[in-house]
Design a protein around this motif. Structure first.
Motif, short mmCIF file in Angstrom:
data_model
loop_
_atom_site.label_atom_id
_atom_site.label_comp_id
_atom_site.label_asym_id
_atom_site.label_seq_id
_atom_site.Cartn_x
_atom_site.Cartn_y
_atom_site.Cartn_z
N SER B 249 0.85 -1.18 0.00
CA SER B 249 0.00 0.00 0.00
C SER B 249 0.89 1.24 0.00
O SER B 249 1.99 1.22 0.55
CB SER B 249 -0.89 0.01 1.25
N GLY B 250 0.40 2.31 -0.63
CA GLY B 250 1.13 3.57 -0.59
C GLY B 250 1.81 3.95 -1.89
O GLY B 250 2.59 4.91 -1.91
N GLY B 251 1.51 3.23 -2.96
CA GLY B 251 2.07 3.59 -4.26
C GLY B 251 3.59 3.57 -4.28
O GLY B 251 4.22 2.72 -3.65
N SER B 252 4.17 4.57 -4.96
CA SER B 252 5.62 4.57 -5.15
C SER B 252 6.39 4.76 -3.85
O SER B 252 7.54 4.36 -3.73
CB SER B 252 6.00 5.67 -6.15
N SER B 253 5.76 5.37 -2.86
CA SER B 253 6.45 5.56 -1.58
C SER B 253 5.95 4.55 -0.54
O SER B 253 6.17 4.73 0.67
CB SER B 253 6.24 6.99 -1.07
N GLY B 254 5.27 3.53 -0.99
CA GLY B 254 4.67 2.57 -0.08
C GLY B 254 5.62 1.47 0.34
O GLY B 254 6.84 1.56 0.16
N SER B 255 5.04 0.43 0.90
CA SER B 255 5.84 -0.70 1.38
C SER B 255 4.95 -1.93 1.51
O SER B 255 3.72 -1.82 1.46
CB SER B 255 6.46 -0.36 2.74
N TRP B 256 5.59 -3.09 1.69
CA TRP B 256 4.84 -4.30 2.00
C TRP B 256 4.44 -4.23 3.47
O TRP B 256 5.29 -4.10 4.34
CB TRP B 256 5.68 -5.54 1.74
N LYS B 257 3.16 -4.31 3.75
CA LYS B 257 2.66 -4.26 5.13
C LYS B 257 2.16 -5.64 5.54
O LYS B 257 1.70 -6.41 4.69
CB LYS B 257 1.51 -3.25 5.24
N THR B 258 2.23 -5.92 6.83
CA THR B 258 1.73 -7.21 7.29
C THR B 258 0.21 -7.21 7.26
O THR B 258 -0.43 -6.16 7.38
CB THR B 258 2.20 -7.51 8.72
N MET B 259 -0.37 -8.39 7.12
CA MET B 259 -1.83 -8.51 7.12
C MET B 259 -2.32 -8.58 8.56
O MET B 259 -2.98 -9.54 8.97
CB MET B 259 -2.26 -9.75 6.36
N GLY B 260 -1.97 -7.60 9.36
CA GLY B 260 -2.36 -7.62 10.76
C GLY B 260 -2.54 -6.21 11.29
O GLY B 260 -2.74 -5.26 10.53
N GLY B 261 -2.45 -6.08 12.59
CA GLY B 261 -2.54 -4.78 13.22
C GLY B 261 -3.85 -4.08 12.92
O GLY B 261 -4.93 -4.65 13.06
N ASP B 262 -3.76 -2.82 12.51
CA ASP B 262 -4.96 -2.02 12.25
C ASP B 262 -5.60 -2.33 10.90
O ASP B 262 -6.68 -1.82 10.61
CB ASP B 262 -4.60 -0.53 12.28
N TYR B 263 -4.91 -3.09 10.09
CA TYR B 263 -5.36 -3.23 8.71
C TYR B 263 -6.37 -4.34 8.47
O TYR B 263 -7.21 -4.25 7.61
CB TYR B 263 -4.15 -3.49 7.80
N TRP B 264 -6.28 -5.39 9.24
CA TRP B 264 -6.98 -6.58 8.81
C TRP B 264 -8.25 -6.90 9.56
O TRP B 264 -8.59 -6.29 10.56
CB TRP B 264 -6.02 -7.76 8.85
N ASN B 265 -8.89 -7.95 9.08
CA ASN B 265 -10.16 -8.36 9.62
C ASN B 265 -10.34 -9.86 9.39
O ASN B 265 -10.59 -10.28 8.27
CB ASN B 265 -11.29 -7.59 8.92
N PRO B 266 -10.19 -10.68 10.45
CA PRO B 266 -10.45 -12.11 10.27
C PRO B 266 -11.89 -12.33 9.82
O PRO B 266 -12.79 -11.64 10.31
CB PRO B 266 -10.20 -12.70 11.67
N SER B 267 -12.10 -13.23 8.92
CA SER B 267 -13.42 -13.39 8.32
C SER B 267 -13.76 -14.88 8.21
O SER B 267 -13.13 -15.59 7.42
CB SER B 267 -13.42 -12.73 6.94
N TYR B 268 -14.70 -15.35 9.03
CA TYR B 268 -15.08 -16.77 8.96
C TYR B 268 -16.33 -16.98 9.80
O TYR B 268 -16.77 -16.07 10.52
CB TYR B 268 -13.96 -17.66 9.44
N GLN B 269 -16.91 -18.17 9.69
CA GLN B 269 -18.07 -18.52 10.49
C GLN B 269 -17.64 -19.56 11.51
O GLN B 269 -17.43 -20.73 11.16
CB GLN B 269 -19.19 -19.02 9.58
N SER B 270 -17.52 -19.12 12.75
CA SER B 270 -16.85 -19.92 13.77
C SER B 270 -17.62 -21.19 14.15
O SER B 270 -17.04 -22.10 14.72
CB SER B 270 -16.63 -19.07 15.02
N GLN B 271 -18.91 -21.23 13.85
CA GLN B 271 -19.64 -22.46 14.20
C GLN B 271 -19.25 -23.64 13.32
O GLN B 271 -19.45 -24.78 13.67
CB GLN B 271 -21.16 -22.24 14.15
N TYR B 272 -18.67 -23.34 12.15
CA TYR B 272 -18.28 -24.42 11.23
C TYR B 272 -16.77 -24.51 11.02
O TYR B 272 -16.25 -25.58 10.73
CB TYR B 272 -18.92 -24.20 9.86
N PHE B 273 -16.08 -23.38 11.15
CA PHE B 273 -14.68 -23.33 10.75
C PHE B 273 -13.82 -22.68 11.83
O PHE B 273 -14.29 -21.81 12.57
CB PHE B 273 -14.53 -22.55 9.43
#
Lengths: 155, 295
Positions: B249-273
């Motif tokens: 993210s960040g175009g030419s001045s960007g960087s590889w960011k981790t898929m964690g911290g403020d950026y991410w959102n776990p997505s699943y249905q906990s009753q099955y998975f």
């Protein structure tokens, strides 16, 4: 001695004549090739998928002079082994294939159309609603019989 | 008078034949790509159709997504464990897959790459790598996505062995595989990679006949089942692992960011998975309820 010389002359004449015919044929063939520009070449078509549908996915089929080492039936079986169950071979054609997104650049292939339409689930972009392929084609190497890749589309 | 038998020629011919055969066998072995067998899947026959909250032929997902305040994203990658989940032989056209994706949320479009397990025409569980993208879109939102036009999918042969890890990467624009290209040159194309090798060619959105154009603003790393009956990759003792998860993210001045911290959102249905976050770069998923799976 004269007989030998005569034979030599006749043989040389025959050689020149053969070479001339070969060159002539080559020139004629080259002229024919040069005359059939890529744009003017007739497209190879499938009865089960329109040229417009294939073109929309970036697939272009054209005639090929390559002779296949494996049969169309064998190519069809390879296609079924590499596409979802329930499919049947709708048709098979041998063609030069250009498919930029698939990384195929003017390569001779067995093009195997499998179906029926709307029987194969497609990746649907993190949406719960199922999407189905309208068509599915498998590309099989005509010299080795190996599966190269398959392409399917919802339109 | 006839002289010696031309053995050298015969020897050369035989050696030529041997070399040709050896080369042919070598080529054949190089071209042969073994199909990963179903070994990591749960025993039994998946789940009972109709027992889930959605219609039986609807998809389910398990993983993470990430975004950076709507900014343009240049890429996403994950080192994905090759796991062969159970797919019901009776479900023609169904699959269980694991992938990375760049998506534009509105209008909805995407480009993705990963693994796909399905039952082939000889009733064998078959595993392939794939790429998929929208060549057009007539729909504003992504969920649910019901536009049946313009989606292209390409399935490739696969030599990965079960249990091994392999990088899948999708990049966009000037961000090629490692995002080291000069950013002044804007390349309006998506690219797909498997362990650094490009899968197919560039998907240039500018080449689409209808003038289609999309800029990704969401990155996703997920497992998916196309029907409720199939097994989500992983079980309680042998989980599907998405590791080294990053997005650009960040175009030419960007960087590889981790898929964690403020950026991410776990997505699943906990009753099955199941969904376990081990770190900002690693998430594991698994199936809890398919028959024979251990939770």
């Amino acid at each position: 001695m004269r007989t030998w010389a005569l034979c030599t002359i006749v043989a040389l004449l025959l050689c020149f004549l053969s070479a001339g015919v070969a060159v002539g044929l080559g020139v004629a063939q080259a002229s024919q090739t040069a005359g059939s520009s890529p744009g003017a070449a007739p497209e190879t078509t499938l009865a089960s998928i329109s040229g417009e549908e294939l073109e929309r996915a970036g697939i272009i089929l054209s005639p090929t002079s390559v002779k296949a080492s494996v049969s169309s039936g064998s190519a069809g079986q390879t296609a079924l082994d590499n596409t979802p169950r329930g499919s049947t071979v709708r048709e098979t054609v041998l063609a030069q294939v250009t498919f930029g997104q698939g990384g195929i650049n003017n390569r001779a292939m067995w093009v195997v159309s499998v179906g029926p339409p709307y029987s194969i689930h497609m990746e649907n972009g993190d949406s719960p609603v199922p999407l189905f392929a309208k068509w599915d084609v498998a590309f099989v190497d005509p010299s080795t019989g190996s599966f190269v890749e398959s392409a399917l589309s919802s339109s | 008078m006839l002289g010696p038998k031309p053995r050298p020629l015969v020897r050369i011919s035989r050696w030529t034949l041997r070399l040709t055969l050896t080369a042919a066998m070598g080529s054949a072995m190089a071209l042969y790509v073994p199909i990963a067998v179903h070994a990591g899947g749960c025993t039994g026959s998946g789940r009972t159709p109709g027992s889930g909250p959605k219609p039986s032929n609807f998809s389910y997902f398990d993983g993470v997504d990430a975004q950076d305040n709507g900014s343009e994203l240049g890429g996403v990658y994950s080192d994905i464990k090759d796991y062969s989940p159970y797919v019901n032989t009776g479900d023609a056209g169904a699959y269980s897959s694991q992938w990375v994706m760049l998506k534009q949320q509105a209008p909805c479009q995407w480009a993705q790459a990963g693994y796909k397990q399905f039952i082939n025409g000889s009733a064998q569980s078959t595993r392939r790598s794939f790429v998929s993208y929208t060549a057009s879109s007539n729909q504003t939102g992504c969920s649910p996505y019901t536009d049946q036009s313009g989606i292209v999918e390409i399935d490739y042969t696969l030599g990965d062995t079960e249990g091994s890890y392999h990088y899948f990467t999708v990049t966009y624009g000037s961000c090629t595989y490692d995002c080291t290209v000069a950013w002044g040159v804007y390349l309006n194309a998506f690219r797909f990679y498997h362990d650094g090798a490009q899968l197919g060619g560039d998907y240039n959105v500018n080449n689409v006949a209808d003038g289609n154009w999309f800029v990704p603003d969401l990155a996703e790393i997920k497992a998916e089942i196309s029907k409720f009956k199939e097994q989500m990759a992983g079980n309680g003792t042998d989980k599907e692992d998405f590791s080294s998860n990053h997005f650009w993210s960040g175009g030419s001045s960007g960087s590889w960011k981790t898929m964690g911290g403020d950026y991410w959102n776990p997505s699943y249905q906990s009753q099955y998975f199941g969904n376990t976050v081990n770190s900002d770069t690693d998430v594991q998923v698994w199936d809890k309820t398919a028959t024979g799976c251990t939770s």
